[in-house]
Design an enzyme around this catalytic site. Structure first.
Site, PDB file in Angstrom:
ATOM      1  N   GLU A 192       0.791  -1.234   0.000  1.00  0.00           N
ATOM      2  CA  GLU A 192       0.000   0.000   0.000  1.00  0.00           C
ATOM      3  C   GLU A 192       0.828   1.291   0.000  1.00  0.00           C
ATOM      4  O   GLU A 192       0.650   2.172   0.833  1.00  0.00           O
ATOM      5  CB  GLU A 192      -0.959  -0.006   1.199  1.00  0.00           C
ATOM      6  CG  GLU A 192      -1.890  -1.217   1.191  1.00  0.00           C
ATOM      7  CD  GLU A 192      -2.768  -1.327   2.441  1.00  0.00           C
ATOM      8  OE1 GLU A 192      -2.765  -0.413   3.275  1.00  0.00           O
ATOM      9  OE2 GLU A 192      -3.458  -2.350   2.566  1.00  0.00           O
ATOM     10  N   ASN A 234       2.111  -5.168  -3.202  1.00  0.00           N
ATOM     11  CA  ASN A 234       0.723  -5.519  -2.864  1.00  0.00           C
ATOM     12  C   ASN A 234      -0.086  -4.259  -2.558  1.00  0.00           C
ATOM     13  O   ASN A 234       0.377  -3.372  -1.835  1.00  0.00           O
ATOM     14  CB  ASN A 234       0.766  -6.418  -1.617  1.00  0.00           C
ATOM     15  CG  ASN A 234      -0.556  -7.096  -1.300  1.00  0.00           C
ATOM     16  OD1 ASN A 234      -1.138  -7.744  -2.164  1.00  0.00           O
ATOM     17  ND2 ASN A 234      -1.024  -6.959  -0.063  1.00  0.00           N
ATOM     18  N   HIS A 270     -10.261  -6.565  -1.921  1.00  0.00           N
ATOM     19  CA  HIS A 270     -11.384  -6.418  -0.992  1.00  0.00           C
ATOM     20  C   HIS A 270     -12.458  -5.678  -1.798  1.00  0.00           C
ATOM     21  O   HIS A 270     -12.533  -4.443  -1.764  1.00  0.00           O
ATOM     22  CB  HIS A 270     -10.966  -5.612   0.237  1.00  0.00           C
ATOM     23  CG  HIS A 270      -9.855  -6.254   0.996  1.00  0.00           C
ATOM     24  ND1 HIS A 270     -10.033  -7.419   1.707  1.00  0.00           N
ATOM     25  CD2 HIS A 270      -8.550  -5.927   1.134  1.00  0.00           C
ATOM     26  CE1 HIS A 270      -8.886  -7.774   2.264  1.00  0.00           C
ATOM     27  NE2 HIS A 270      -7.969  -6.890   1.925  1.00  0.00           N
ATOM     28  N   GLU A 299      -5.915 -11.099  -1.223  1.00  0.00           N
ATOM     29  CA  GLU A 299      -6.759 -10.906  -0.031  1.00  0.00           C
ATOM     30  C   GLU A 299      -8.238 -10.881  -0.407  1.00  0.00           C
ATOM     31  O   GLU A 299      -8.997 -10.025   0.049  1.00  0.00           O
ATOM     32  CB  GLU A 299      -6.380  -9.591   0.671  1.00  0.00           C
ATOM     33  CG  GLU A 299      -4.909  -9.485   1.005  1.00  0.00           C
ATOM     34  CD  GLU A 299      -4.542  -8.208   1.773  1.00  0.00           C
ATOM     35  OE1 GLU A 299      -5.439  -7.517   2.276  1.00  0.00           O
ATOM     36  OE2 GLU A 299      -3.327  -7.918   1.840  1.00  0.00           O
ATOM     37  N   ASP A 301     -12.036 -10.979  -0.614  1.00  0.00           N
ATOM     38  CA  ASP A 301     -13.290 -11.167   0.116  1.00  0.00           C
ATOM     39  C   ASP A 301     -14.361 -10.301  -0.536  1.00  0.00           C
ATOM     40  O   ASP A 301     -14.057  -9.266  -1.126  1.00  0.00           O
ATOM     41  CB  ASP A 301     -13.173 -10.900   1.629  1.00  0.00           C
ATOM     42  CG  ASP A 301     -12.475  -9.603   1.992  1.00  0.00           C
ATOM     43  OD1 ASP A 301     -12.528  -8.639   1.205  1.00  0.00           O
ATOM     44  OD2 ASP A 301     -11.879  -9.540   3.084  1.00  0.00           O
TER      45      ASP A 301
HETATM   46  O1  9MR Z   1      -7.341  -8.661   8.470  1.00  0.00           O
HETATM   47  C1  9MR Z   1      -6.360  -7.870   9.140  1.00  0.00           C
HETATM   48  C2  9MR Z   1      -6.912  -7.431  10.475  1.00  0.00           C
HETATM   49  O2  9MR Z   1      -7.111  -8.538  11.311  1.00  0.00           O
HETATM   50  C3  9MR Z   1      -5.939  -6.470  11.116  1.00  0.00           C
HETATM   51  O3  9MR Z   1      -6.517  -5.930  12.305  1.00  0.00           O
HETATM   52  C4  9MR Z   1      -5.585  -5.339  10.165  1.00  0.00           C
HETATM   53  C5  9MR Z   1      -4.513  -4.427  10.736  1.00  0.00           C
HETATM   54  O4  9MR Z   1      -3.305  -5.102  10.860  1.00  0.00           O
HETATM   55  O5  9MR Z   1      -5.104  -5.863   8.941  1.00  0.00           O
HETATM   56  C6  9MR Z   1      -6.025  -6.673   8.286  1.00  0.00           C
HETATM   57  O6  9MR Z   1      -5.478  -7.111   7.076  1.00  0.00           O
HETATM   58  C7  9MR Z   1      -5.192  -6.099   6.124  1.00  0.00           C
HETATM   59  C8  9MR Z   1      -3.955  -6.511   5.370  1.00  0.00           C
HETATM   60  O7  9MR Z   1      -2.897  -6.730   6.263  1.00  0.00           O
HETATM   61  C9  9MR Z   1      -3.566  -5.467   4.338  1.00  0.00           C
HETATM   62  N1  9MR Z   1      -4.658  -5.205   3.442  1.00  0.00           N
HETATM   63  C10 9MR Z   1      -5.930  -4.865   4.093  1.00  0.00           C
HETATM   64  C11 9MR Z   1      -6.310  -5.956   5.088  1.00  0.00           C
HETATM   65  C12 9MR Z   1      -7.673  -5.661   5.712  1.00  0.00           C
HETATM   66  O8  9MR Z   1      -7.619  -4.501   6.452  1.00  0.00           O
END
Ligand code: 9MR
Length: 397
Positions: A192, A234, A270, A299, A301
């Site tokens: 990101e 990513n 997402h 990722e 969903d």
């Molecule tokens: O699913 C993850 C969630 O449990 C955490 O609280 C959050 C912060 O670390 O990150 C979420 O995963 C993210 C991923 O690492 C990067 N892309 C977005 C995902 C959803 O927020």
């Protein structure tokens, strides 16, 4: 499409034979016998807990493991270590994971603050345990993520670091990649780094300290620490925001011109049930394919409600209509992936969580229902119609 990578074959086939007799009925081959009805999974809630035979599911169909239908990794994001609902504490999760998936990603425990809690301290224990489990059970590991700006993921010591940032970040990357060399197959090296808008580079702490150089430095340091691991950039919204995708593509072009190592782009995805269009998704995949890089859906969903569309139907439960639309959407995404990405450039498909209650999108007000399986919390986990959307797309001739 029924190709299994050599390193996973013996263990995974053995596990499938054992597990599919207890979870859901297994078929001998292919996906043509996958249940077609959108209600097929919801009515089978008793079969998994009670059945010890390989009899058919409620519709008379039968399934094999998702990963058996693909010639690329089928991944699942997991909670592990000290996180609540760690899959390592729940045999039912392990059962479903080994039946259907060939790759693990830690949803959290391989992020910066977990692995590198103090300048000279690395905490590998929880990740090592997860990876050992994966490798013992025939699942590879895609590692997430070495550099991510998110406030709660940058360790405190790093946020306030006053020394040489270039050296410090290079050490961070090479130490961690070195530790996991040979144990993980790929890394989200930087996560990101771009804005959706014309602004371009995100004004993260890394950007403030080093400008855009921190990105290429991280890729070079990762390659130096592990010559074989695949290196991904990513990000989210790459299938919906052309401006953002173009920033990433410009970075790729520049990397390729200057021989900075990069193997692929991770599309978080997402996404919404009705947005973006499949055409937009396809053209984003194609742009990366055209550059010779791998495309990995990292990722995925798809919740059933789109809060950004004021005209959308609001579902307060997973109705048959919502489940069917979700199934069709999952199908279309996987179909697009297979159509646009040649086999050699398929980095894999990862679903961001096992069952609906585990999703980061689930709130008390809206559970979201974004994933492929439904609960109860401690299992057994039942495939939803969405599961069959993925299944059917992977099975298509
Ligand atoms: O699913 C993850 C969630 O449990 C955490 O609280 C959050 C912060 O670390 O990150 C979420 O995963 C993210 C991923 O690492 C990067 N892309 C977005 C995902 C959803 O927020």
């Amino acid at each position: 499409m029924l190709t299994i990578s050599a390193h996973t074959l013996p263990t995974k086939l053995a596990l499938t034979l054992i597990i599919c007799t207890t979870l859901i009925a297994c078929g001998g081959s292919g996906g043509s016998n996958a249940p077609q009805s959108s209600s097929s999974s919801s009515s089978s809630s008793s079969s998994s807990s009670s059945s010890s035979s390989s009899s058919s599911s409620s519709t008379g169909g039968s399934v094999v493991g998702l990963y058996e239908l693909a010639d690329f990794p089928i991944g699942i994001a997991v909670s592990a270590g000290n996180e609540s609902r760690s899959f390592l504490d729940l045999e039912e999760k392990q059962t479903t994971i080994t039946q259907h998936f060939s790759q693990l990603t830690a949803g959290n425990i391989m992020k910066m603050s977990y692995l590198h809690p103090a300048e000279n301290t690395y905490a590998y224990g929880e990740a090592d345990t997860m990876i050992n489990w994966g490798n013992t059970n025939g699942l590879s590991v895609h590692a997430h993520t070495l550099i991510w700006h998110s406030d709660y993921q940058v360790p405190n010591w790093m946020s306030s670091y006053t020394g040489n940032w270039e050296t410090m970040l290079n050490t961070h990357v090479s130490e961690i990649v070195g530790h996991f060399a040979g144990k993980v197959v790929s890394w989200d090296v930087v996560n990101e780094a771009f804005e959706n808008t014309v602004i371009g580079y995100r004004n993260s702490i890394f950007y403030q300290k080093l400008g855009a150089d921190y990105i290429e430095n991280a890729f070079s340091a990762a390659r130096a620490a592990d010559a074989d691991v695949e290196l991904y950039y990513n990000d989210f919204n790459l299938v919906s925001e052309t401006t953002k995708l173009n920033h990433v593509l410009a970075m790729v072009d520049d990397f390729q011109d200057r021989a900075i190592p990069i193997d692929g782009i991770g599309f978080q995805m997402h996404i919404q049930i009705d947005y973006p269009s499949i055409e937009s998704i396809r053209s984003a995949f194609k742009a990366v394919v055209d550059r010779g890089l791998k495309v990995k859906i990292t990722e995925l969903d798809i919740p059933i409600n789109n809060p950004y569309n004021a005209n959308a139907t609001v579902y307060t439960s997973l109705t048959e209509e919502a489940a069917t639309r979700q199934r069709q959407r999952y199908f279309a995404v996987v179909e697009a992936y297979l159509a646009e990405v040649p086999a050699a450039q398929r980095g894999g498909l990862t679903i961001w969580g096992l069952w609906d209650g585990d999703s980061w999108l689930a709130t008390d007000n809206d559970p979201g229902w974004p994933l492929l399986f439904t609960g109860p919390a401690n299992g057994p986990y039942e495939p939803k119609p969405a599961f069959y959307g993925v299944y059917d797309a992977l099975s298509a001739p």
